[in-house]
Design a protein around this motif. Sequence first.
Motif, PDB file in Angstrom:
ATOM      1  N   ASP A 105       0.875  -1.171   0.000  1.00 24.72           N
ATOM      2  CA  ASP A 105       0.000   0.000   0.000  1.00 24.72           C
ATOM      3  C   ASP A 105       0.912   1.221   0.000  1.00 24.72           C
ATOM      4  N   GLU A 106       0.901   1.954  -1.099  1.00 31.56           N
ATOM      5  CA  GLU A 106       1.844   3.057  -1.260  1.00 31.56           C
ATOM      6  C   GLU A 106       1.111   4.379  -1.441  1.00 31.56           C
ATOM      7  N   ARG A 146      -2.345  10.376  -3.456  1.00 31.91           N
ATOM      8  CA  ARG A 146      -3.134   9.247  -3.943  1.00 31.91           C
ATOM      9  C   ARG A 146      -2.649   7.976  -3.266  1.00 31.91           C
ATOM     10  N   LYS A 147      -3.563   7.031  -3.126  1.00 27.44           N
ATOM     11  CA  LYS A 147      -3.251   5.729  -2.532  1.00 27.44           C
ATOM     12  C   LYS A 147      -3.244   4.669  -3.630  1.00 27.44           C
ATOM     13  N   PHE A 177       3.104  -2.966 -10.940  1.00 26.84           N
ATOM     14  CA  PHE A 177       1.719  -2.849 -11.397  1.00 26.84           C
ATOM     15  C   PHE A 177       0.950  -2.171 -10.272  1.00 26.84           C
ATOM     16  N   ALA A 178       0.430  -0.966 -10.526  1.00 24.81           N
ATOM     17  CA  ALA A 178      -0.199  -0.184  -9.460  1.00 24.81           C
ATOM     18  C   ALA A 178      -1.637   0.161  -9.828  1.00 24.81           C
ATOM     19  N   HIS A 179      -2.538  -0.109  -8.896  1.00 28.12           N
ATOM     20  CA  HIS A 179      -3.950   0.248  -9.067  1.00 28.12           C
ATOM     21  C   HIS A 179      -4.275   1.399  -8.128  1.00 28.12           C
ATOM     22  N   ASP A 180      -4.806   2.460  -8.687  1.00 34.13           N
ATOM     23  CA  ASP A 180      -5.166   3.627  -7.883  1.00 34.13           C
ATOM     24  C   ASP A 180      -6.398   3.293  -7.055  1.00 34.13           C
ATOM     25  N   GLN A 238     -10.850   3.788  -1.569  1.00 34.41           N
ATOM     26  CA  GLN A 238     -10.645   4.053  -0.147  1.00 34.41           C
ATOM     27  C   GLN A 238     -11.485   5.235   0.315  1.00 34.41           C
ATOM     28  N   ASN A 239     -11.630   6.247  -0.563  1.00 33.30           N
ATOM     29  CA  ASN A 239     -12.518   7.356  -0.208  1.00 33.30           C
ATOM     30  C   ASN A 239     -13.958   6.864  -0.058  1.00 33.30           C
TER      31      ASN A 239
END
Length: 522
Positions: free
Chosen positions: A210-211, A220-221, A242-245, A250-251
């Motif tokens: 979790d970045e 952004r998370k 591989f990153a998913h926004d 989360q909001n």
Amino acid sequence: MFRRSLNILIAMPDRAVESMLEAVPSHDRFSHAFTTQASALDAGLSRFSIIILDLSYQSPANLRLIDQQRDPSTLMVACCSGSDFNSFAPHLHRFDAIWPKPLDAEQIQESFASLLQRIKQREEAQLNKTYLDTLIDSLPELIWFKDARGAHLKVNESFCRTVGKSKAQIEGRGHYYIWDIEPDEYADGEYICLESEEIVLEKKETCLFDETVKCSGEMRKFKTYKSPVFDTDGSVIGTVGFAHDATDLQNLMVELNILLEGLPFAVMVTDKHRVITNVNQKFVDIFAHNRDDMIGSSVIDLFEITKNNDGQREWTLNEEDGQILLQAKDKIFKLHDEKLMDVFGNCTGQIYLFLDITHEHRERTRLQVDANTDFLTKLNNRRCLQTYLQEKPIASDTALILVDLDNFKEVNDRFGHDEGDRVLIAFARLLKQMYPSEHIFRLGGDEFAILLPSISDPNALNACVAQLLAAFDRHIAQNFVHTNIAASVGVGTAALSAHTFADLFKKADSSLYQVKRSKKAA
């Protein structure tokens, strides 16, 4: 499946070389065709994949023009003798193969096959690159490849849009430049991007992180998968990410939690396996358990833990009037549950609402008690007796005693209704001392009923009646001697003829009538 047709120019005055090369087969999905002519400059060089020149018929000037007109990917072959070699020595670096004269068919066929293989590998590599670029650019997630030093080797379009830079600006650059962040800001923030790279390189396995990143000035998370990239010898040469926004999700979860916390009742959410996934604070307050301990546990396990931290509150699940009630000594909750359905209509979980009905339940219970209780004596009333006998069928060993107070009307007439009430209250108190409360009823006025559910011996029944009359004389008649109050008793039993409450009551009432009639006759 892709196919490639290769055009090959042989710039020679005869077809001898073409005849030799025709014996070389094409590779799968590839074909080739020869064009043999003396001059290369008249052939439209950009369309050829291979150009074969006999240097004996070329000049350095022509060679420069040919080099300018050909496609940069075109392979060049020089056929030359020893003298040609000396003349063109400064230009031989332009060629991919040198075929010495006199030409040996086997040697040039082998060299030509090698050139075809080279083109095949180049074309397939380009096609694989196209496949990869098309794939990663079509995905909405961020994708990147880094070398072991952290420099970005390849990124997709989503990555470029997120950081606001082109692929040319990104590739070869490091984290701070790409994300427009200073080392001091990175050190002071919640960023772990660089550290997570080190973890992947060290563990040599795919890891999930979790970045937090800063995009266009806002935080952004991301849910980020990072994997090591291995060389042929097994060493790690870089990473792929591989990153998913997950910021919007989360909001949404934050908004959902705000909604859950804003509801006026306790809420519990579970997955389809009835494992708890979320609860609000009101739910935590009810059970007095740690929220983290509840999340991930099953609903069954939760309800089996019936005591809270102070060990006082015990919960039980009951069904009442088709409703599930969660009850403790001081609290009562009605459970309402709804299925959570996905877009395909499949159940993905449950949401449980715990509605506090403590006050309503107590009020309803009080009204039920009042409806079945005589206001003056606090004994069960006639309605309660009828309900009791409807719910519990009459057994053969059931007996009903009816008691009527003699001269009670005179008590009211001579001493007033207050005195009459005191007599009724005193008699009710006596009955409570002698019989269970649920078996005593005031039917109205001065008439009372006593239900004996398990008495089959006539002698025992007669003894019970005698004991009642003796107690009445001792505690009521003697304490209200001025009233001349007395009691008459009638008995009905369910044996043989009494099968219903009406039958039993009729027998007891008839017995009472006979007793009172005999007293008047005396």
